[in-house]
Motif scaffolding. Sequence first.
Motif, PDB file in Angstrom:
ATOM      1  N   GLU A 266      73.759  81.176 -14.647  1.00  0.00           N
ATOM      2  CA  GLU A 266      74.940  81.726 -13.974  1.00  0.00           C
ATOM      3  C   GLU A 266      74.668  83.144 -13.441  1.00  0.00           C
ATOM      4  O   GLU A 266      75.480  84.053 -13.590  1.00  0.00           O
ATOM      5  CB  GLU A 266      76.148  81.717 -14.917  1.00  0.00           C
ATOM      6  N   THR A 267      73.510  83.296 -12.831  1.00  0.00           N
ATOM      7  CA  THR A 267      73.140  84.591 -12.264  1.00  0.00           C
ATOM      8  C   THR A 267      73.983  84.878 -11.025  1.00  0.00           C
ATOM      9  O   THR A 267      74.102  84.021 -10.150  1.00  0.00           O
ATOM     10  CB  THR A 267      71.651  84.591 -11.869  1.00  0.00           C
ATOM     11  N   PRO A 268      74.576  86.070 -10.921  1.00  0.00           N
ATOM     12  CA  PRO A 268      75.374  86.401  -9.730  1.00  0.00           C
ATOM     13  C   PRO A 268      74.554  86.270  -8.448  1.00  0.00           C
ATOM     14  O   PRO A 268      73.349  86.554  -8.435  1.00  0.00           O
ATOM     15  CB  PRO A 268      75.776  87.862  -9.983  1.00  0.00           C
ATOM     16  N   GLN A 269      75.192  85.835  -7.383  1.00  0.00           N
ATOM     17  CA  GLN A 269      74.491  85.610  -6.127  1.00  0.00           C
ATOM     18  C   GLN A 269      73.877  86.885  -5.573  1.00  0.00           C
ATOM     19  O   GLN A 269      72.886  86.826  -4.831  1.00  0.00           O
ATOM     20  CB  GLN A 269      75.446  84.982  -5.102  1.00  0.00           C
ATOM     21  N   TRP A 270      74.451  88.044  -5.905  1.00  0.00           N
ATOM     22  CA  TRP A 270      73.928  89.278  -5.336  1.00  0.00           C
ATOM     23  C   TRP A 270      72.664  89.764  -6.028  1.00  0.00           C
ATOM     24  O   TRP A 270      72.025  90.722  -5.584  1.00  0.00           O
ATOM     25  CB  TRP A 270      74.993  90.382  -5.356  1.00  0.00           C
ATOM     26  N   VAL A 271      72.253  89.104  -7.137  1.00  0.00           N
ATOM     27  CA  VAL A 271      71.015  89.475  -7.811  1.00  0.00           C
ATOM     28  C   VAL A 271      69.829  88.864  -7.064  1.00  0.00           C
ATOM     29  O   VAL A 271      69.772  87.656  -6.855  1.00  0.00           O
ATOM     30  CB  VAL A 271      71.021  88.996  -9.278  1.00  0.00           C
ATOM     31  N   LYS A 272      68.884  89.708  -6.685  1.00  0.00           N
ATOM     32  CA  LYS A 272      67.692  89.216  -5.998  1.00  0.00           C
ATOM     33  C   LYS A 272      66.811  88.456  -6.986  1.00  0.00           C
ATOM     34  O   LYS A 272      66.629  88.878  -8.134  1.00  0.00           O
ATOM     35  CB  LYS A 272      66.912  90.390  -5.404  1.00  0.00           C
ATOM     36  N   HIS A 273      66.255  87.327  -6.517  1.00  0.00           N
ATOM     37  CA  HIS A 273      65.440  86.511  -7.404  1.00  0.00           C
ATOM     38  C   HIS A 273      64.220  87.272  -7.905  1.00  0.00           C
ATOM     39  O   HIS A 273      63.787  87.113  -9.052  1.00  0.00           O
ATOM     40  CB  HIS A 273      64.997  85.229  -6.707  1.00  0.00           C
ATOM     41  N   GLU A 274      63.648  88.128  -7.057  1.00  0.00           N
ATOM     42  CA  GLU A 274      62.490  88.916  -7.467  1.00  0.00           C
ATOM     43  C   GLU A 274      62.836  89.806  -8.661  1.00  0.00           C
ATOM     44  O   GLU A 274      62.055  89.926  -9.619  1.00  0.00           O
ATOM     45  CB  GLU A 274      61.994  89.771  -6.298  1.00  0.00           C
ATOM     46  N   ASP A 275      64.024  90.430  -8.626  1.00  0.00           N
ATOM     47  CA  ASP A 275      64.459  91.280  -9.734  1.00  0.00           C
ATOM     48  C   ASP A 275      64.696  90.451 -10.997  1.00  0.00           C
ATOM     49  O   ASP A 275      64.356  90.866 -12.114  1.00  0.00           O
ATOM     50  CB  ASP A 275      65.740  92.026  -9.354  1.00  0.00           C
ATOM     51  N   TYR A 276      65.308  89.265 -10.814  1.00  0.00           N
ATOM     52  CA  TYR A 276      65.560  88.363 -11.937  1.00  0.00           C
ATOM     53  C   TYR A 276      64.237  87.965 -12.594  1.00  0.00           C
ATOM     54  O   TYR A 276      64.104  87.966 -13.831  1.00  0.00           O
ATOM     55  CB  TYR A 276      66.306  87.128 -11.441  1.00  0.00           C
ATOM     56  N   GLN A 277      63.248  87.615 -11.776  1.00  0.00           N
ATOM     57  CA  GLN A 277      61.956  87.179 -12.302  1.00  0.00           C
ATOM     58  C   GLN A 277      61.268  88.302 -13.075  1.00  0.00           C
ATOM     59  O   GLN A 277      60.739  88.074 -14.167  1.00  0.00           O
ATOM     60  CB  GLN A 277      61.065  86.701 -11.156  1.00  0.00           C
TER      61      GLN A 277
ATOM     62  N   ASN B 123      58.379  88.477 -27.524  1.00  0.00           N
ATOM     63  CA  ASN B 123      57.103  88.131 -28.149  1.00  0.00           C
ATOM     64  C   ASN B 123      56.583  89.262 -29.028  1.00  0.00           C
ATOM     65  O   ASN B 123      55.936  89.016 -30.063  1.00  0.00           O
ATOM     66  CB  ASN B 123      56.067  87.786 -27.087  1.00  0.00           C
ATOM     67  N   LYS B 124      56.855  90.502 -28.641  1.00  0.00           N
ATOM     68  CA  LYS B 124      56.396  91.660 -29.416  1.00  0.00           C
ATOM     69  C   LYS B 124      56.962  91.630 -30.828  1.00  0.00           C
ATOM     70  O   LYS B 124      56.314  92.089 -31.781  1.00  0.00           O
ATOM     71  CB  LYS B 124      56.813  92.948 -28.707  1.00  0.00           C
ATOM     72  N   TYR B 125      58.143  91.065 -30.967  1.00  0.00           N
ATOM     73  CA  TYR B 125      58.784  90.977 -32.281  1.00  0.00           C
ATOM     74  C   TYR B 125      58.592  89.602 -32.926  1.00  0.00           C
ATOM     75  O   TYR B 125      59.375  89.182 -33.781  1.00  0.00           O
ATOM     76  CB  TYR B 125      60.256  91.335 -32.158  1.00  0.00           C
ATOM     77  N   LYS B 126      57.518  88.920 -32.487  1.00  0.00           N
ATOM     78  CA  LYS B 126      57.083  87.650 -33.102  1.00  0.00           C
ATOM     79  C   LYS B 126      58.110  86.528 -32.946  1.00  0.00           C
ATOM     80  O   LYS B 126      58.242  85.671 -33.825  1.00  0.00           O
ATOM     81  CB  LYS B 126      56.734  87.843 -34.586  1.00  0.00           C
ATOM     82  N   LYS B 127      58.841  86.549 -31.859  1.00  0.00           N
ATOM     83  CA  LYS B 127      59.792  85.487 -31.566  1.00  0.00           C
ATOM     84  C   LYS B 127      59.434  84.837 -30.229  1.00  0.00           C
ATOM     85  O   LYS B 127      58.683  85.406 -29.427  1.00  0.00           O
ATOM     86  CB  LYS B 127      61.223  86.030 -31.497  1.00  0.00           C
ATOM     87  N   LYS B 128      59.973  83.641 -30.013  1.00  0.00           N
ATOM     88  CA  LYS B 128      59.789  82.935 -28.745  1.00  0.00           C
ATOM     89  C   LYS B 128      61.108  82.907 -27.977  1.00  0.00           C
ATOM     90  O   LYS B 128      62.175  82.851 -28.584  1.00  0.00           O
ATOM     91  CB  LYS B 128      59.295  81.504 -28.990  1.00  0.00           C
ATOM     92  N   MET B 129      61.009  82.909 -26.681  1.00  0.00           N
ATOM     93  CA  MET B 129      62.201  82.964 -25.842  1.00  0.00           C
ATOM     94  C   MET B 129      62.691  81.574 -25.469  1.00  0.00           C
ATOM     95  O   MET B 129      61.903  80.698 -25.109  1.00  0.00           O
ATOM     96  CB  MET B 129      61.908  83.759 -24.563  1.00  0.00           C
ATOM     97  N   ILE B 130      64.003  81.398 -25.572  1.00  0.00           N
ATOM     98  CA  ILE B 130      64.680  80.208 -25.056  1.00  0.00           C
ATOM     99  C   ILE B 130      65.625  80.666 -23.949  1.00  0.00           C
ATOM    100  O   ILE B 130      66.249  81.726 -24.055  1.00  0.00           O
ATOM    101  CB  ILE B 130      65.511  79.487 -26.129  1.00  0.00           C
ATOM    102  N   GLY B 131      65.718  79.864 -22.905  1.00  0.00           N
ATOM    103  CA  GLY B 131      66.676  80.155 -21.848  1.00  0.00           C
ATOM    104  C   GLY B 131      67.058  78.873 -21.142  1.00  0.00           C
ATOM    105  O   GLY B 131      66.339  77.877 -21.201  1.00  0.00           O
ATOM    106  N   TRP B 132      68.220  78.882 -20.499  1.00  0.00           N
ATOM    107  CA  TRP B 132      68.641  77.710 -19.738  1.00  0.00           C
ATOM    108  C   TRP B 132      67.677  77.498 -18.561  1.00  0.00           C
ATOM    109  O   TRP B 132      67.363  78.439 -17.838  1.00  0.00           O
ATOM    110  CB  TRP B 132      70.064  77.890 -19.222  1.00  0.00           C
ATOM    111  N   THR B 133      67.198  76.277 -18.420  1.00  0.00           N
ATOM    112  CA  THR B 133      66.196  76.016 -17.376  1.00  0.00           C
ATOM    113  C   THR B 133      66.704  76.390 -15.988  1.00  0.00           C
ATOM    114  O   THR B 133      65.920  76.751 -15.105  1.00  0.00           O
ATOM    115  CB  THR B 133      65.776  74.533 -17.379  1.00  0.00           C
ATOM    116  N   ASP B 134      68.001  76.284 -15.797  1.00  0.00           N
ATOM    117  CA  ASP B 134      68.625  76.716 -14.552  1.00  0.00           C
ATOM    118  C   ASP B 134      69.320  78.054 -14.838  1.00  0.00           C
ATOM    119  O   ASP B 134      70.410  78.070 -15.380  1.00  0.00           O
ATOM    120  CB  ASP B 134      69.650  75.661 -14.104  1.00  0.00           C
TER     121      ASP B 134
END
Length: 302
Positions: free
Chosen positions: A35-46, A57-68
Amino acid sequence: SLCFSNPKIYEFFNDVIATIAPRINSDYIHVGGDETPQWVKHEDYQIFMLKAKAIINKYKKKMIGWTDDLGSVKGLGSDVIGQHWATDAVCCETTLSVVAQGGKILMSPANKTYLSLKYNEKSPFGGSFAGYNNTQNGYNWDPATIVPGVKEKDIIGIEAALWGERIKSLADAHYMIFPRLMSLSEVGWTPQKDRDWDEFKYRLGSHGPRLRELGVNYYRSPLVPWLALNTEASCGESAIVKLIQSDTLTNNYQVVIDEVHEFAKGNSCIRQYNIGDTVQITPENTAFIDCLSESEFWVFFH
């Protein structure tokens, strides 16, 4: 949304993860990412997501995120979990992208796993954006067939979600969670070839007395033959029995009737057992026995 042009956001994110990571037993931290706002540039999001992953990862955890939209990021690597919620196969490029980069998928298709959906049109509350989700619907699906190209080896598991905006009490939460969570549990841990709704619904129904004893406000789905307390057991009915002695060679068990539950109305036979009766349980008078503890069993008379 965060202001991606401000480097302070990474200090803030680091502080949050540094605080959370030592306090949780899980190996994973979910960052959302949808649900990223449309005004956010994809380059900035990436850029943000890749830096967020490095901090996690620095804190020994793995990241989960919605694929979309997390799956739209390139360079995620293989230690990222993408959570898939979509119900339309044509929407799933981002899910496939996570897999292509070596990541695993946590399956949560909304029309199967969202416990905030109504059971049917008569449900007193809940949503229906992905349709209705009754107890059988939550059982009859295979995580490995939801997204073409995502196979069983690519899936780390499934997750049910209860969105709380329509939940006003714990009783409401119980109503939406049970019995669907029990159906979904078996989807997660039982091989597809060993699952059958017509067999499972009777095992599910046997949990009715337990749920009532625990004070759980579960939905009495009409699709499930729930056990109801009764005073005697006969053909087509079941009972909770306590073991007196057993002969494992002949499969004969001497038991005392402790509780009786109505399983199906309209059945009758010569045998009729009352609470407190001592009964010989044999393969000839019972259809199956389910072990509840070392000394307590659930039997179905036939």
